[in-house]
Design an enzyme around this catalytic site. Structure first.
Site, PDB file in Angstrom:
ATOM      1  N   GLY A 257       8.602 -79.414  45.554  1.00 41.17           N
ATOM      2  CA  GLY A 257      10.376 -79.741  45.090  1.00 41.17           C
ATOM      3  C   GLY A 257      10.902 -81.178  45.321  1.00 41.17           C
ATOM      4  O   GLY A 257      10.158 -81.774  45.905  1.00 41.17           O
TER       5      GLY A 257
ATOM      6  N   LYS B   4      25.318 -72.766  52.273  1.00 39.46           N
ATOM      7  CA  LYS B   4      25.628 -71.364  51.731  1.00 39.46           C
ATOM      8  C   LYS B   4      25.372 -70.459  52.716  1.00 39.46           C
ATOM      9  O   LYS B   4      25.765 -69.370  52.472  1.00 39.46           O
ATOM     10  CB  LYS B   4      24.942 -71.316  50.333  1.00 39.46           C
ATOM     11  CG  LYS B   4      25.403 -72.141  49.410  1.00 39.46           C
ATOM     12  CD  LYS B   4      24.676 -72.053  47.865  1.00 39.46           C
ATOM     13  CE  LYS B   4      25.459 -72.743  46.887  1.00 39.46           C
ATOM     14  NZ  LYS B   4      25.225 -74.351  47.188  1.00 39.46           N
TER      15      LYS B   4
END
Length: 342
Positions: free
Chosen positions: A14, A130
């Site tokens: 990533g 989040k």
């Protein structure tokens, strides 16, 4: 906690995993002994393995964090684990919530199990803004991951492993961020699509994210959640800054590129939170970060959070993006250019 140590990174392919790998291998300050990179993306593992093929310190393996036995095997002899692997896209998590559960919750528990089995010294888990007052599956799964990491400190058994979490804001330029989307729309003289012009977000660069991970591993006592201090932008201002900077480079007239609103996605907030009002009551402010201490302190080992660089022992600001000063368009341009994003 880094020098001369054996490091393992999940989600190594990533954006942040690749940047952390580069930093640990190339920065002589860290002088690590070895690095193991894990990812379930076979193609990307091949490419990163080719990139560092001449470095004898590192090995890369196709591994899924859902495979507990494989994690136990790969963590043998490891000192520090950076757990970055996750299902991060809000929409995909909503469409396939069971997959988010398997990776973002069961995967975290597998990391905890494997780390304890191998007496790993410290585990750093990457979470998200989040996770604060979540409104979607992804945020909820990340919050559960944080709680599992914190809880792991109350059941150390004989391992003595330190488990800590870090909360990221929006890493501009990373896979899935809005910057590549705007870049493509500007280069093709398309309309720029905004969900809502009043939407605000905390932002950080790749180097900010790596610094948070490494600094957390150095300062962590166990069970806390580290939150880096971040600038805030309005998404519309980001769009304006990118248009003004990029349009001339593509021989486009900035005024010819229209910005349109398409409406917020389901489960998407107009603002982000890095600490809830409840968490503020148990947080301390450090020079670069906030540290959110565990809620149920009596359930854990007697951990002393005697950080050397405490700036304020009492925090009153819940750190909500809609209530923070905004970067100007000029400042956003400087941020983008400084971090090579345009």
């Amino acid at each position: 906690m880094i020098k001369g140590k054996n490091i393992l990174i999940t989600g190594v392919c990533g954006t942040i995993g690749a940047r952390l790998t580069k930093e640990l291998l190339n920065n002589k300050e860290y002088n690590i002994k070895s690095l193991i990179g894990l990812d379930h993306n076979e193609n990307e593992i091949f490419f990163i393995d080719q990139k560092y093929s001449k470095d004898p310190r590192c090995d890369f393996f196709v591994t899924n964090v859902r495979d507990r036995d494989e994690l136990v095997s790969r963590m043998c002899g490891v000192d520090v684990v950076f757990h970055l692997a996750a299902i991060k896209h809000v929409v995909h998590s909503e469409r396939s919530p069971e997959q988010a559960i398997y990776t973002n919750i069961h995967g975290v528990q597998n990391i905890i199990y494997a780390a304890k089995k191998n007496n790993v010294k410290i585990v750093v888990f990457s979470s998200s803004d989040k996770a604060v007052n979540p409104t979607n599956v992804m945020g909820t799964s990340k919050l559960m991951g944080e709680r599992l990491i914190t809880s792991a400190n109350s059941h150390k058994e004989q391992s003595g492993t330190i488990f800590i979490s870090t909360r990221f804001g929006n890493v501009l330029g990373s896979n899935g961020s809005v910057v590549p989307i705007f870049y493509n729309q500007i280069s093709n003289e398309m309309k720029l699509t905004l969900t809502d012009e009043n939407m605000t977000r905390f932002i950080m660069s790749e180097s900010d994210a790596v610094n948070l991970l490494i600094s957390s591993s150095l300062q962590g006592r166990g069970g806390e959640v580290f939150v880096t201090k971040m600038p805030v932008i309005r998404i519309k201002d980001l769009a304006i800054a990118m248009i003004e900077e990029l349009a001339p480079k593509f021989n486009k007239n900035p005024e010819s590129i229209e910005i349109i609103e398409i409406g917020a996605k389901p489960g998407e907030k107009l603002y982000e939170e890095l600490m809830s009002t409840e968490e503020v009551r148990r947080s301390v402010e450090l020079e670069q970060f906030y540290s959110v201490l565990p809620a149920f302190r009596d359930a854990y080992d007697n951990i002393s959070y005697n950080y050397k660089n405490i700036k304020n022992a009492i925090v009153s600001d819940p750190y909500i993006s809609s209530e923070q000063p905004l970067l100007t368009v000029k400042e956003i341009k400087a941020f983008l250019n400084k971090n090579g994003l345009i």
